[in-house]
Write an enzyme that holds these catalytic residues in place. Structure first.
Site, short mmCIF file in Angstrom:
data_model
loop_
_atom_site.label_atom_id
_atom_site.label_comp_id
_atom_site.label_asym_id
_atom_site.label_seq_id
_atom_site.Cartn_x
_atom_site.Cartn_y
_atom_site.Cartn_z
N GLU A 116 41.38 33.25 50.26
CA GLU A 116 42.81 33.00 50.05
C GLU A 116 43.29 31.82 50.89
OE1 GLU A 116 44.68 34.11 47.84
OE2 GLU A 116 43.90 36.04 47.17
N ASP B 288 36.47 36.26 38.78
CA ASP B 288 37.03 35.25 37.89
C ASP B 288 36.76 33.81 38.30
OD1 ASP B 288 38.61 35.75 40.08
OD2 ASP B 288 40.51 35.69 39.01
N GLU C 274 49.17 44.64 36.18
CA GLU C 274 47.90 44.30 36.84
C GLU C 274 46.70 44.83 36.07
OE1 GLU C 274 47.48 42.57 40.63
OE2 GLU C 274 48.38 41.76 38.79
N GLU D 283 48.34 33.23 35.79
CA GLU D 283 47.18 32.99 34.93
C GLU D 283 47.54 32.82 33.45
OE1 GLU D 283 45.67 34.11 38.74
OE2 GLU D 283 47.17 35.09 37.49
N THR E 115 41.81 26.62 41.61
CA THR E 115 42.23 27.94 41.13
C THR E 115 43.61 28.33 41.66
OG1 THR E 115 41.41 30.19 40.76
CG2 THR E 115 41.23 29.32 43.01
#
Length: 576
Positions: free
Chosen positions: A155, A300, A404, A423, A509
């Site tokens: 992160e 992902d 989620e 996303e 990302t």
């Protein structure tokens, strides 16, 4: 691959489009319907989505900009220099010092003004020269990584390191496409700050027997004692863009080599029969700690960074791994009819399976899987991207949000939370860039209006605690400004330099811009490197067979044929 987006742009398709009735002359229908019912759905979907005016697009561009500034200005007013905004309490949020085990908070928040840092290149894309320079100055004056904060490596890498590098590169871009963003007397201070952070994150690679990094580090003391050794595949294998770019900027291959070794070590552990990757792996043993394999949370961005690393750095190894990985995914995870826009059978869907045999383990999809259509666009698989996107859009249509986890068998959310994730917006944006179909402008409009309707508070935008009753949770994550608002704005701002120079940038990302070109392909540590002669610098990526398989008239009708779109909506319970 990437070429598909450029082709669609060069076609210079009219912004206001009309339905070509010949497009709807179809010869096959899915079971359970009749021709009159199909005519109804053709008319219903076609009339709703086939047209989008320039006036409406410009209004929505302005609305997306206002959405960003409403969140950003309130963060600066009520929360800065803390990491995040509590949009209901109108206060700031930092790490949970009293409860170090609260990784939901502490993995992300490190007392380094996260939201400000994460928003830098969004300010640039909006063309706000004054506030961009002001924000850079505030970062240089207030942000320090010499903190007793334990954060997640992944992160911090994508949100903080990626943003610092992106802003630095935008400042040093000789063309200055977003306006004169270079602060007076700028001397690469953002790059120095990024280097300092990366050195602290590099302690995650120390003393790991397999080169797979520990998931968390303390910014002052390194890997904490008795730290968890279980790490997500995405977390360990999605550092390459940021670490690789830093290496090339400072001339030190250490960062790129460490990130690339982690990618390879994970790749080497793919299952011998299926070729699939697990969701999580143990740093010390190198063994999978989860038998689940999917394309969503936990795995992902590993796939994403294989392709994007090839685009950015030109390494054929990354493309080879991506191609094989996606083929394995399609072999074992994909269910439904063979083709997206023809034939009989259930809508295509990517399920979660057992890594050892490909048997389905559960019946839910998660919101992070909505990144997949965008990745398929970049790989040139536009038809598959269209079908994949339709599923997540149908779920959004039902709830005005994306839970989620959604159980497609029960037609109900398994996890009802929605933290304003980007996303689905990102995939919508990339599909519009590839097809120029107004359908995706309508999707973006619905998403923007839903967020304004349900998430807007007195001083920001709140996560939705429950998509069923739209109750709110007092948190505005930094990715709302760095990604969700950014992609909404770019969807409607067709004249933006990002949209006119697709081959010049790639998004990380976390939605941060990195330039594709001499900077990203140049390795200062290699002797006798000749930029003009190096074969890796050929930017012509191989086009997928699907890239040219979409007729021009498809931009004048629904991207997914009306009865198939209706079928997807029925699958998730959006239509009864």
């Amino acid at each position: 691959m990437y070429i598909c987006i450029v082709i669609a742009t060069l076609l210079n398709i009219y912004e206001v489009t009309a339905v070509d009735n010949n497009f709807y002359e179809e010869y096959e229908f899915f079971p359970g319907g009749n021709e009159s019912s199909h005519e109804f759905w053709r008319e219903f979907y076609g009339n709703k989505y086939h047209y989008f005016s320039r006036k409406d697009r410009l209004n929505l561009k302005n609305e997306a900009k206002k959405m960003f500034y409403y969140g950003y200005d309130n963060y600066m007013k009520y929360a800065f220099p803390q990491d995040e905004l509590n949009p209901i309490a109108c206060s700031g949020r930092g790490p949970d010092i009293e409860n170090p085990s609260n990784i939901n908070i502490n993995d992300v928040l490190g007392n380094f003004s996260l939201t400000l840092v994460d928003s830098l290149d969004t300010l640039a894309i909006l063309g706000n020269v004054t506030e961009f320079k002001n924000a850079v100055q505030l970062v240089l004056e207030t942000v320090s990584f010499d903190r007793n904060s334990t954060v997640q490596v992944f992160e911090t890498n994508i949100r903080v390191l990626g943003s610092l590098l992106s802003a630095h590169l935008i400042i040093n871009d000789p063309e200055q496409p977003f306006g004169d963003l270079r602060p007076v007397d700028y001397d690469n201070e953002l790059l120095s700050l990024a280097h300092d952070l990366a050195v602290r994150l590099m302690t995650a690679f120390e003393n790991t027997p397999n080169g797979i990094p520990y998931p968390r580090v303390n910014l002052q003391y390194g890997v904490p004692k008795n730290t968890l050794t279980d790490t997500a595949t995405a977390g360990a294998g999605s550092l390459l863009l940021e670490f690789g770019m830093l290496s090339r900027l400072i001339g030190d291959p250490t960062f790129e080599n460490s990130a690339r070794r982690a990618v390879r070590e994970i790749w080497k552990r793919r299952h011998g029969t299926t070729g699939l990757l697990g969701l999580a792996i143990d740093v010390n043993t190198g063994k999978w700690t989860s038998r689940l394999s999917g394309v969503g949370a936990g795995i992902d961005s590993y796939f994403e960074y294989l392709l994007k690393a090839h685009i950015l750095f030109g390494d054929e190894e990354d493309l080879h791994m991506f191609t094989e990985a996606m083929q394995n995914v399609k072999n074992f995870l994909r269910r439904g009819r063979e083709h997206c826009n023809s034939g009989y059978g259930d809508p295509p869907i990517y399920v979660n399976v057992d890594i050892t045999n490909g048997y389905m383990l559960n019946t839910w999809v998660d919101s992070l899987q909505a990144f997949l259509p965008g990745l398929l666009v970049l790989s040139g698989d536009i038809e598959e991207a269209i079908c994949c996107h339709a599923l997540y859009y149908a779920i959004w249509k039902r709830y005005d949000a994306l839970p989620e986890r959604f159980n497609w068998k029960l037609k109900m959310p398994d996890v009802r939370f929605y933290p304003l994730r980007p996303e689905l917006v990102e995939s919508t944006y990339l599909l519009y860039q590839a097809t120029k179909n107004p359908f995706y402008l309508h999707v973006g409009q619905e998403i923007l209006q839903s967020i304004n309707r349900h998430a807007r508070t007195h001083c920001g935008y709140a996560s939705l605690h429950n998509v069923l009753d739209k109750s709110q949770e007092d948190r505005m994550e930094s990715f709302f400004l760095s990604e969700t608002c950014k992609y909404l704005y770019l969807l409607f701002d067709v004249e933006n330099p990002v949209n006119n120079k697709q081959l010049s940038w790639i998004f990380t990302t976390e939605g941060h811009l990195l330039p594709v070109g001499e900077i990203s392909r140049f390795k200062p540590w290699e002797e006798d490197f000749d930029y003009e002669k190096d074969e890796k610098l050929n930017f012509s990526l191989p086009a997928s067979r699907n890239c040219s398989a979409i007729p021009l008239e498809r931009t004048f009708g629904l991207p997914l044929r009306s009865h198939y779109l209706h079928q997807v909506h029925e699958l998730v319970g959006a239509i009864t």
